[in-house]
Motif scaffolding. Structure first.
Motif, short mmCIF file in Angstrom:
data_model
loop_
_atom_site.label_atom_id
_atom_site.label_comp_id
_atom_site.label_asym_id
_atom_site.label_seq_id
_atom_site.Cartn_x
_atom_site.Cartn_y
_atom_site.Cartn_z
N ILE A 185 0.86 -1.24 -0.06
CA ILE A 185 -0.05 -0.08 -0.08
C ILE A 185 0.75 1.23 -0.01
O ILE A 185 1.91 1.38 0.52
CB ILE A 185 -0.95 -0.10 1.07
CG1 ILE A 185 -0.28 0.09 2.56
CG2 ILE A 185 -1.99 -1.08 1.03
CD1 ILE A 185 -1.36 0.00 3.60
N LEU A 186 0.54 2.35 -0.36
CA LEU A 186 0.84 3.54 -0.37
C LEU A 186 0.09 4.83 -0.28
O LEU A 186 -1.16 4.72 -0.56
CB LEU A 186 1.59 3.72 -2.00
CG LEU A 186 2.26 5.08 -2.33
CD1 LEU A 186 3.15 4.58 -3.40
CD2 LEU A 186 1.34 5.95 -3.07
N THR A 187 0.59 5.66 0.56
CA THR A 187 -0.40 6.94 0.62
C THR A 187 0.46 8.28 0.54
O THR A 187 1.52 8.22 0.58
CB THR A 187 -0.87 6.85 2.40
OG1 THR A 187 0.44 6.78 3.26
CG2 THR A 187 -1.84 5.60 2.58
N VAL A 188 -0.10 9.37 0.68
CA VAL A 188 0.40 10.59 0.33
C VAL A 188 -0.52 11.64 1.22
O VAL A 188 -1.54 11.34 1.55
CB VAL A 188 0.25 11.06 -1.18
CG1 VAL A 188 1.10 10.33 -2.03
CG2 VAL A 188 -1.15 11.24 -1.69
N GLY A 189 0.11 12.76 1.35
CA GLY A 189 -0.40 13.84 2.11
C GLY A 189 0.23 15.22 1.84
O GLY A 189 1.26 15.29 1.43
N GLN A 190 -0.45 16.21 2.28
CA GLN A 190 -0.07 17.54 2.11
C GLN A 190 0.82 17.74 3.41
O GLN A 190 1.30 19.17 3.47
CB GLN A 190 -1.16 18.58 2.17
CG GLN A 190 -1.88 18.34 0.85
CD GLN A 190 -2.86 19.39 0.63
OE1 GLN A 190 -3.04 20.28 1.33
NE2 GLN A 190 -3.74 19.43 -0.51
N SER A 191 1.36 16.81 4.15
CA SER A 191 2.59 16.95 5.24
C SER A 191 2.84 15.55 5.54
O SER A 191 2.18 14.49 5.23
CB SER A 191 1.41 17.55 6.55
OG SER A 191 0.57 16.64 7.09
N VAL A 192 4.01 15.48 6.18
CA VAL A 192 4.53 14.15 6.42
C VAL A 192 3.53 13.47 7.54
O VAL A 192 3.41 12.19 7.26
CB VAL A 192 6.04 14.22 7.13
CG1 VAL A 192 6.39 12.91 7.62
CG2 VAL A 192 6.77 14.76 6.14
N ASP A 193 2.98 14.12 8.51
CA ASP A 193 1.89 13.68 9.33
C ASP A 193 0.89 13.08 8.80
O ASP A 193 0.46 11.91 9.30
CB ASP A 193 1.64 14.92 10.34
CG ASP A 193 2.71 15.75 10.70
OD1 ASP A 193 3.44 16.42 10.01
OD2 ASP A 193 2.63 15.86 11.99
N GLU A 194 0.42 13.67 7.57
CA GLU A 194 -0.99 13.31 7.06
C GLU A 194 -0.50 12.01 6.33
O GLU A 194 -1.30 11.09 6.49
CB GLU A 194 -1.52 14.26 6.14
CG GLU A 194 -2.67 13.77 5.45
CD GLU A 194 -3.35 14.70 4.27
OE1 GLU A 194 -3.99 14.41 3.54
OE2 GLU A 194 -2.64 16.07 4.09
#
Length: 259
Positions: A185-194
């Protein structure tokens, strides 16, 4: 230890603002090192596999990443390396994983809104990926990904070429997460936290559905309800906020990560 210089809003669960590029860079580095420590604590470190990246706030076609071969549980801010768009390490010591560059460089290029991306070979994520299916809205938590995750179903082996990274980025589209069939799985965000929080939540969502389907047929949450939950609990702010208690815990227990 270098202290992050930032201006915090009155609400502690709002992302901070920064007084300089240097303070923003330091903040991203600290959160990146913390994310690796949290992933290690949760059992997401699988040999040499796995990487989290954070776009540099000034050199926006460069990203910070873990050096190849260092266990997640040992990573400090000072261990992070800066990689340019050609895959060259321009700051820090160590090598960049070929797979990390092949995947993350293309995601950062295709998605200017993405500050961070996370990928590992955690147990439930890679198990679910073997089914070649999207996850269903069967719990309140899983609704964070309702109509906001994608399936990459073109598995060709270990990702070593940017051409495959480009196809992963295309499959991801505008979503916050992707199931990489037979991979993980892979995820992205507008911050590292997200990005880190969505990864943790997606792994948990995969676990929940695998266990539920092992004993029966899960009852799906109705479309309107699932969408309403997603619009409230699947936001950038919700993703950022979800990671904060993990940040507090890991920096309390392992303050050396900030070195």
């Amino acid at each position: 230890m270098v202290q992050t210089s930032l201006v915090r809003p009155s609400n502690p669960f709002q992302p901070p603002t920064f007084v300089s590029i240097e303070s923003e860079r330091r903040h991203r580095q600290e959160r990146l090192a913390a994310a690796f420590r949290v992933f290690a604590r949760l059992g997401f470190a699988q040999g040499l596999a796995g990487h989290i990246t954070a776009r540099d706030p000034e050199l926006t076609d460069h990203f910070w990443v873990n050096p190849f071969g260092i266990h997640f549980s040992r990573i400090r801010v000072s261990d992070l390396i800066l990689v340019n768009s050609q895959g060259q390490v321009v700051q820090g010591e160590g090598k960049v994983s070929q797979a990390a560059f092949a995947i993350h460089s293309q995601i950062h290029e295709a998605r200017p809104d993405v500050i961070a991306a996370a990928h590992a070979h955690s147990f439930y994520g890679k198990t679910w990926s073997s089914l070649g299916r999207l996850l269903d809205p069967i719990t309140q938590d899983s609704c964070a990904f309702y109509q906001d995750h994608a399936l990459f179903d073109d598995f060709t082996g270990i990702v070593l070429e940017t051409s495959e990274g480009k196809r992963i980025a295309q499959a991801l589209g505008t979503s916050k997460a992707a199931i990489l069939r037979n991979h993980g799985i892979l995820t992205v965000g507008q911050s590292v936290d997200e990005a880190a929080w969505w990864y943790i939540r997606l792994e948990d969502t995969a676990k929940a559905q695998l266990l539920a389907e092992a004993v029966g047929k899960p009852i799906l949450i109705d479309h309107d309800i699932a969408l309403k939950i997603q619009q409230r609990g699947g936001t950038h702010q919700a993703g950022w906020g979800g990671f904060q208690y993990l940040w507090d815990e890991i920096t309390h227990d392992q303050p050396d990560l900030l070195d």
